[in-house]
Design an enzyme around this catalytic site. Sequence first.
Site, PDB file in Angstrom:
ATOM      1  N   LEU A  23      42.180  37.870  44.480  1.00 24.97           N
ATOM      2  CA  LEU A  23      42.065  37.877  43.034  1.00 24.97           C
ATOM      3  C   LEU A  23      42.606  39.214  42.558  1.00 24.97           C
ATOM      4  O   LEU A  23      42.395  40.238  43.204  1.00 24.97           O
ATOM      5  CB  LEU A  23      40.600  37.722  42.592  1.00 24.97           C
ATOM      6  CG  LEU A  23      39.907  36.395  42.923  1.00 24.97           C
ATOM      7  CD1 LEU A  23      38.455  36.441  42.459  1.00 24.97           C
ATOM      8  CD2 LEU A  23      40.632  35.219  42.294  1.00 24.97           C
ATOM      9  N   ASP A  24      43.310  39.192  41.429  1.00 24.64           N
ATOM     10  CA  ASP A  24      43.808  40.443  40.876  1.00 24.64           C
ATOM     11  C   ASP A  24      42.646  41.405  40.638  1.00 24.64           C
ATOM     12  O   ASP A  24      41.498  40.988  40.447  1.00 24.64           O
ATOM     13  CB  ASP A  24      44.528  40.184  39.547  1.00 24.64           C
ATOM     14  CG  ASP A  24      45.767  39.326  39.720  1.00 24.64           C
ATOM     15  OD1 ASP A  24      46.370  39.378  40.806  1.00 24.64           O
ATOM     16  OD2 ASP A  24      46.113  38.600  38.772  1.00 24.64           O
ATOM     17  N   LYS A  25      42.952  42.684  40.626  1.00 29.34           N
ATOM     18  CA  LYS A  25      41.926  43.715  40.445  1.00 29.34           C
ATOM     19  C   LYS A  25      41.006  43.394  39.280  1.00 29.34           C
ATOM     20  O   LYS A  25      39.773  43.477  39.405  1.00 29.34           O
ATOM     21  CB  LYS A  25      42.600  45.073  40.231  1.00 29.34           C
ATOM     22  CG  LYS A  25      41.631  46.197  39.875  1.00 29.34           C
ATOM     23  CD  LYS A  25      42.361  47.489  39.572  1.00 29.34           C
ATOM     24  CE  LYS A  25      41.386  48.574  39.108  1.00 29.34           C
ATOM     25  NZ  LYS A  25      42.098  49.842  38.776  1.00 29.34           N
ATOM     26  N   THR A  60      40.523  40.534  37.699  1.00 30.43           N
ATOM     27  CA  THR A  60      40.020  39.164  37.618  1.00 30.43           C
ATOM     28  C   THR A  60      38.717  39.093  38.405  1.00 30.43           C
ATOM     29  O   THR A  60      38.641  39.570  39.539  1.00 30.43           O
ATOM     30  CB  THR A  60      41.036  38.165  38.202  1.00 30.43           C
ATOM     31  OG1 THR A  60      42.244  38.205  37.423  1.00 30.43           O
ATOM     32  CG2 THR A  60      40.486  36.751  38.184  1.00 30.43           C
ATOM     33  N   ARG A  80      48.186  33.422  34.463  1.00 29.22           N
ATOM     34  CA  ARG A  80      48.636  34.396  33.476  1.00 29.22           C
ATOM     35  C   ARG A  80      50.082  34.138  33.060  1.00 29.22           C
ATOM     36  O   ARG A  80      50.427  34.205  31.867  1.00 29.22           O
ATOM     37  CB  ARG A  80      48.474  35.808  34.033  1.00 29.22           C
ATOM     38  CG  ARG A  80      47.035  36.149  34.399  1.00 29.22           C
ATOM     39  CD  ARG A  80      46.923  37.369  35.298  1.00 29.22           C
ATOM     40  NE  ARG A  80      47.364  38.588  34.610  1.00 29.22           N
ATOM     41  CZ  ARG A  80      47.459  39.762  35.208  1.00 29.22           C
ATOM     42  NH1 ARG A  80      47.161  39.897  36.504  1.00 29.22           N
ATOM     43  NH2 ARG A  80      47.856  40.826  34.524  1.00 29.22           N
TER      44      ARG A  80
END
EC number: 5.4.99.-
Length: 339
Positions: free
Chosen positions: A158-160, A162, A260
């Site tokens: 997961l992105d930082k 998110t 996104r």
Amino acid sequence: MAHTVPPQGEAAPGLAPTHGTTLAFTVEAAQAGERVDRFLSTCPGAPSRSRIKGLIEGGNLLCNGVVLREPATPVRAGMVVVLDLPAAAPATPQGEAMDFNILYEDDDLIVLDKPAGLVVHPAPGNETGTLVNGLIAHCGDSLKGIGGERRPGIVHRLDKDTSGVMVVAKTEKAHLALSDDFAARRIDRAYLAFCWGVPTPAEGDYEGAIGRDKRDRKRMAQVTHGGKWALTHYRTLRVFSASAALVACKLATGRTHQIRVHFSANGHPLMGDPLYLRRVPAAARGLSPAGKGAGLDFPRQALHAARLGFTHPRTGEHLLFETPMPLDMQELEQALSDS
């Protein structure tokens, strides 16, 4: 037909592993002629074939008391094959004590609710304070080793900024099985997000190949040539003054920044997105000053991995985990509702 061990093997009848685990097998007649690395990969308790190959080349295999370093060597009936599995070496990232919301844990894997702001894996600029550092400290000796190193197996990210549910492997076999399931799209993943504007229709698909943005290497983009095919199913859950929406997204693929990118490409960038929201959206004019401010000032992409379902790699049990939106997204929803 029987095959013999090549003469270049190193005689070492007294060799024995000094640590780790020893696996010993006797070749049956039906298995004669197979490559030794392939033979071992089918044996109970053995690691992955790529790991076996590295161990053989490193001198960790005895065939009838002779060290063998060639993975392609055929085995013969009655051959006694002994593989030394060294204890997993300490992980290069160091463990750091952290508080996690652990949803499930056993000897094979761990499921947690990752908070926003936490980087998953050490990288230049983020060598410490990552999820991996925290898991090394939390799991301790229960980490059996991935690729010969005592570290957690990251099978998805997961992105930082998110938040949401993640599964992490603690053993190499679990790592390989879960990675295969993600690659084969056998994982149930759903997200909640706040976007600008209201998607039309209220439920549908965003489809389009995603590749690196040629003008900005930090960004991904929906591209017409190259890239990888991506499909996002979405459903509008709530509309705010026809200016913003809470949506549920289910991934059919798992590309970098997929939700996104797809929402931005279709005119509905996620609130707070630092990469794909570059100007004040026209839809913001329809909100009250408080609602508009909450949306424009939201400090991260308003995206939460709310559901994760998968098959347990050892037991075959189907596991499903769901978590509510974190407090910051709940407060955003309230501010948008008040407008």
